[in-house]
Design an enzyme around this catalytic site. Structure first.
Site, PDB file in Angstrom:
ATOM      1  N   LYS A  79      -2.091  11.402   0.878  1.00 62.84           N
ATOM      2  CA  LYS A  79      -1.395  10.121   0.859  1.00 62.84           C
ATOM      3  C   LYS A  79      -2.292   9.018   0.315  1.00 62.84           C
ATOM      4  O   LYS A  79      -3.521   9.087   0.388  1.00 62.84           O
ATOM      5  CB  LYS A  79      -0.916   9.755   2.271  1.00 62.84           C
ATOM      6  CG  LYS A  79       0.090  10.765   2.844  1.00 62.84           C
ATOM      7  CD  LYS A  79       1.392  10.758   2.042  1.00 62.84           C
ATOM      8  CE  LYS A  79       2.412  11.738   2.599  1.00 62.84           C
ATOM      9  NZ  LYS A  79       2.125  13.133   2.271  1.00 62.84           N
ATOM     10  N   ASP A  80      -1.659   7.967  -0.233  1.00 63.56           N
ATOM     11  CA  ASP A  80      -2.366   6.879  -0.885  1.00 63.56           C
ATOM     12  C   ASP A  80      -3.309   6.151   0.084  1.00 63.56           C
ATOM     13  O   ASP A  80      -3.053   6.073   1.281  1.00 63.56           O
ATOM     14  CB  ASP A  80      -1.375   5.875  -1.469  1.00 63.56           C
ATOM     15  CG  ASP A  80      -0.453   6.497  -2.498  1.00 63.56           C
ATOM     16  OD1 ASP A  80       0.492   7.192  -2.098  1.00 63.56           O
ATOM     17  OD2 ASP A  80      -0.687   6.288  -3.701  1.00 63.56           O
ATOM     18  N   ARG A  81      -4.358   5.582  -0.490  1.00 62.29           N
ATOM     19  CA  ARG A  81      -5.294   4.794   0.320  1.00 62.29           C
ATOM     20  C   ARG A  81      -4.782   3.375   0.515  1.00 62.29           C
ATOM     21  O   ARG A  81      -4.689   2.893   1.649  1.00 62.29           O
ATOM     22  CB  ARG A  81      -6.680   4.753  -0.339  1.00 62.29           C
ATOM     23  CG  ARG A  81      -7.701   3.929   0.472  1.00 62.29           C
ATOM     24  CD  ARG A  81      -9.076   3.992  -0.152  1.00 62.29           C
ATOM     25  NE  ARG A  81      -9.134   3.328  -1.443  1.00 62.29           N
ATOM     26  CZ  ARG A  81      -9.336   2.014  -1.614  1.00 62.29           C
ATOM     27  NH1 ARG A  81      -9.476   1.218  -0.565  1.00 62.29           N
ATOM     28  NH2 ARG A  81      -9.393   1.504  -2.825  1.00 62.29           N
TER      29      ARG A  81
END
Length: 343
Positions: free
Chosen positions: A82-84
């Site tokens: 998942k995106d930071r």
């Protein structure tokens, strides 16, 4: 070295290029929730945690759990990265046979910016790619949302689907992951140099995007062609066709099936019209293609198009909130690239 190209957009031919816009001005503007299609069994050696994180990568949380639970990172499973710069919810599993998690685990995670939303036991480790969809809520602003055709752009994507490009995050800042992958494949891929297989994935993603861009340019990205491998919507089930016909074209128009593109690797070459697209990839990027085959990675297929699930648009003060779900492995940034030019 290969430089990152500008890939063909779907909506430019009809509406022109999008105007500048902003997203992810703050993590709360990019919200993601991973959706499983099964319920953990409430018993077993693995503790499954549904967590919410902000400004952290999935691997950051893996390393934190490893330290707090006294296990190795290999004892921790997750389905997707998942995106930071986002607020994301996802499941992770921790192998804790015969023992409980530390009593202060939730409190320790919370102090580090990770909230446990739910926890439950399950007999098996969480494997990569087992979630069904990701639900996104995105807040965008800027000139693009005031463009006359903005709503029509969105409605066209909802009706006809979105090019299923791998997003720019797959290739790293300025495409540096692609250049690293190219260098690794040129000298011969070895597992010890690419433990997670990220460089193989980067090279395959680039070749897929190149093929998708060509089919967008000639208008065949959502139309079955002779020799196509078609994927049933909402599944990974595929079937090959020798020729396209009116029935298949009607099913594609209804978003029931999607043409696919190759994820390069060891396997049988395609036939018919599709063989031409793949042979052109091989001619232009022989080092990548041959390096992938030497690595032993198996050929696979990916849908050229993704359907927006339960799409909604809501106007806010000087912003628009978009809500939709995508199949696992699809990128919300591919949706955004059709709506805004990131400034």
């Amino acid at each position: 070295m290969i430089n990152m190209p500008t890939w063909q957009r779907y909506l430019d031919a009809q509406f022109g290029p999008p105007q500048p816009g902003q997203y992810r001005a703050q993590p709360e503007d990019f919200w993601v929730d991973e959706q499983l299609d099964f319920i953990p069994e409430a018993h077993g050696e693995h503790l499954w945690l549904r967590v919410e994180k902000r400004n952290q990568t999935t691997l950051d949380v893996v390393n934190t759990l490893s330290r707090l639970c006294g296990v190795t990172p290999r004892d921790i499973g997750y389905s997707g990265m998942k995106d930071r710069i986002a607020v994301t919810r996802q499941w992770l599993s921790v192998h804790l046979p015969g023992r409980d998690a530390p009593a202060d685990l939730e409190q320790s995670l919370k102090s580090l910016g990770v909230t446990v939303v739910e926890q439950v036991r399950h007999p098996r480790k969480l494997k990569r790619g087992v979630h069904r969809t990701n639900r996104f809520v995105l807040r965008i602003s800027g000139e693009a949302i005031h463009q006359e055709g903005f709503i029509r752009r969105w409605e066209t994507l909802c009706q006809h689907g979105v090019p299923n490009y791998f997003g720019p995050q797959r290739f790293g800042p300025d495409g540096r992951n692609l250049q690293r992958a190219e260098a690794l494949l040129n000298r011969g891929w070895r597992k010890r140099d690419d433990r997670q297989g990220m460089m193989l994935s980067t090279a395959r993603s680039f070749l897929f995007n190149e093929l998708l861009s060509e089919r967008l340019a000639d208008g065949t990205w959502c139309q079955p062609l002779a020799g196509d491998t078609l994927m049933l919507d909402g599944t990974q089930s595929v079937f090959n066709i020798e020729q396209a016909d009116d029935t298949l074209s009607a099913r594609a128009a209804a978003l029931d099936i999607h043409p696919t593109g190759i994820l390069w690797g060891v396997g049988e070459p395609s036939q018919g019209e599709i063989a031409g697209y793949e042979s052109r990839l091989l001619q232009q990027y022989a080092a990548l293609c041959e390096g992938l085959e030497r690595s032993g990675v198996k050929q696979a297929r990916r849908a050229l198009r993704m359907r927006l699930l339960e799409p909604q648009l809501t106007w806010e003060a000087e912003a628009v909130r978009l809500s939709f779900a995508l199949p696992r492995g699809s990128f919300a940034t591919a949706v955004l690239s059709e709506l805004i030019a990131v400034s």
